[in-house]
Scaffold this motif. Structure first.
Motif, mmCIF file in Angstrom:
data_model
loop_
_atom_site.group_PDB
_atom_site.id
_atom_site.type_symbol
_atom_site.label_atom_id
_atom_site.label_comp_id
_atom_site.label_asym_id
_atom_site.label_seq_id
_atom_site.Cartn_x
_atom_site.Cartn_y
_atom_site.Cartn_z
ATOM 1 N N ASP A 1 0.609 -1.172 0.019
ATOM 2 C CA ASP A 1 0.077 0.086 -0.202
ATOM 3 C C ASP A 1 0.986 1.315 0.103
ATOM 4 O OD1 ASP A 1 0.510 0.556 2.802
ATOM 5 O OD2 ASP A 1 -0.943 -0.175 3.558
ATOM 6 N N MET A 2 0.246 2.295 -0.512
ATOM 7 C CA MET A 2 0.833 3.601 -0.191
ATOM 8 C C MET A 2 -0.028 4.414 0.489
ATOM 9 S SD MET A 2 2.074 6.299 -3.414
ATOM 10 C CE MET A 2 1.241 5.549 -4.631
ATOM 11 N N GLY A 3 0.633 5.052 1.499
ATOM 12 C CA GLY A 3 0.053 5.985 2.346
ATOM 13 C C GLY A 3 0.512 7.486 2.410
ATOM 14 N N GLU A 4 -0.101 8.383 2.849
ATOM 15 C CA GLU A 4 0.486 9.495 2.959
ATOM 16 C C GLU A 4 0.386 10.291 4.329
ATOM 17 O OE1 GLU A 4 0.108 13.512 0.227
ATOM 18 O OE2 GLU A 4 -1.753 12.374 0.426
ATOM 19 N N ALA A 5 1.189 11.166 4.793
ATOM 20 C CA ALA A 5 0.859 11.742 6.088
ATOM 21 C C ALA A 5 1.976 12.946 6.263
ATOM 22 C CB ALA A 5 1.446 10.870 7.212
ATOM 23 N N ASN A 6 1.505 14.000 6.826
ATOM 24 C CA ASN A 6 2.210 15.232 6.636
ATOM 25 C C ASN A 6 3.244 15.314 8.113
ATOM 26 O OD1 ASN A 6 1.086 16.347 4.700
ATOM 27 N ND2 ASN A 6 -0.483 17.174 5.872
ATOM 28 N N ASN A 7 3.041 14.205 9.084
ATOM 29 C CA ASN A 7 3.802 14.257 10.305
ATOM 30 C C ASN A 7 4.231 12.718 10.584
ATOM 31 O OD1 ASN A 7 4.638 14.015 13.062
ATOM 32 N ND2 ASN A 7 3.178 15.842 13.477
ATOM 33 N N ALA A 8 5.451 12.372 10.495
ATOM 34 C CA ALA A 8 5.967 11.127 10.736
ATOM 35 C C ALA A 8 5.594 10.783 12.238
ATOM 36 C CB ALA A 8 7.688 10.958 10.348
ATOM 37 N N ASP A 9 5.790 11.541 13.111
ATOM 38 C CA ASP A 9 5.417 11.137 14.654
ATOM 39 C C ASP A 9 4.221 10.649 14.703
ATOM 40 O OD1 ASP A 9 7.827 11.727 15.508
ATOM 41 O OD2 ASP A 9 7.503 13.902 15.674
ATOM 42 N N LEU A 10 3.105 11.339 13.910
ATOM 43 C CA LEU A 10 1.721 11.025 14.023
ATOM 44 C C LEU A 10 1.682 9.374 13.287
ATOM 45 C CD1 LEU A 10 -0.368 14.042 13.306
ATOM 46 C CD2 LEU A 10 -0.045 12.906 15.319
ATOM 47 N N VAL A 11 2.259 9.118 12.170
ATOM 48 C CA VAL A 11 2.344 7.926 11.890
ATOM 49 C C VAL A 11 2.661 6.732 12.696
ATOM 50 C CG1 VAL A 11 3.108 6.282 9.984
ATOM 51 C CG2 VAL A 11 2.640 8.669 9.341
ATOM 52 N N ASN A 12 3.687 7.023 13.459
ATOM 53 C CA ASN A 12 4.176 6.328 14.630
ATOM 54 C C ASN A 12 3.294 6.126 15.537
ATOM 55 O OD1 ASN A 12 6.754 5.709 13.387
ATOM 56 N ND2 ASN A 12 7.736 7.182 14.136
ATOM 57 N N ASP A 13 2.507 7.421 16.229
ATOM 58 C CA ASP A 13 1.506 6.908 17.052
ATOM 59 C C ASP A 13 0.448 6.375 16.381
ATOM 60 O OD1 ASP A 13 3.003 9.019 18.512
ATOM 61 O OD2 ASP A 13 1.968 10.492 18.046
ATOM 62 N N PHE A 14 -0.022 6.390 15.102
ATOM 63 C CA PHE A 14 -1.046 5.459 14.643
ATOM 64 C C PHE A 14 -0.633 3.867 15.064
ATOM 65 C CE2 PHE A 14 -2.480 3.569 10.573
ATOM 66 C CZ PHE A 14 -3.922 3.645 10.964
ATOM 67 N N LEU A 15 0.414 3.559 14.259
ATOM 68 C CA LEU A 15 0.732 2.390 14.394
ATOM 69 C C LEU A 15 1.094 1.844 15.702
ATOM 70 C CD1 LEU A 15 3.549 2.422 11.209
ATOM 71 C CD2 LEU A 15 0.997 1.615 11.521
ATOM 72 N N ASN A 16 1.423 2.626 16.737
ATOM 73 C CA ASN A 16 1.465 2.134 18.081
ATOM 74 C C ASN A 16 0.456 2.274 19.010
ATOM 75 O OD1 ASN A 16 4.395 1.379 17.772
ATOM 76 N ND2 ASN A 16 4.865 3.466 17.790
ATOM 77 N N ASP A 17 -0.772 2.513 18.348
ATOM 78 C CA ASP A 17 -1.882 2.968 19.203
ATOM 79 C C ASP A 17 -2.616 1.516 19.297
ATOM 80 O OD1 ASP A 17 -4.720 2.755 19.642
ATOM 81 O OD2 ASP A 17 -4.756 5.080 19.117
ATOM 82 N N GLN A 18 -2.665 1.039 20.534
ATOM 83 C CA GLN A 18 -2.890 -0.506 21.081
ATOM 84 C C GLN A 18 -4.153 -0.765 20.626
ATOM 85 O OE1 GLN A 18 -0.536 -2.324 22.603
ATOM 86 N NE2 GLN A 18 -1.949 -3.939 21.949
#
Length: 94
Positions: free
Chosen positions: A48-65
């Protein structure tokens, strides 16, 4: 920033698509947008191809339990997730 990722799935592509729909509130919260996704004939892997403006928020998304639990319940092999490349340009033909 756009990025291309891949991961294994165990419950088929349609189940994964259902997961993406159920993750939309989290995607909005973490400012993440899905652009494109595809699978192989066996429906055992997604690219897949995704898009985000903030890498920290992507990490937060992927680490959200809750997100982790939803992905696991849908058959995503979390440990197989891999960022293949950052994407600077793309085009989708229809």
């Amino acid at each position: 920033m756009k990025f291309l990722t891949t991961f294994k799935i165990n419950n088929g592509f349609n189940r994964w698509l259902e997961l993406v729909e159920s993750l939309k509130p989290f995607m909005k919260k973490y400012e993440y947008n899905m652009i494109f996704a595809c699978t192989n004939d066996e429906e055992s892997r997604v690219w897949d191809m995704g898009e985000a403006n903030n890498a920290d928020l992507v990490n937060d998304f992927l680490n959200d339990q809750e997100v982790i639990n939803m992905r696991k319940d849908a058959g995503v092999d979390i440990e197989s997730s891999e960022v293949l490349s950052m994407i600077s340009k793309h085009k989708i033909w229809q």
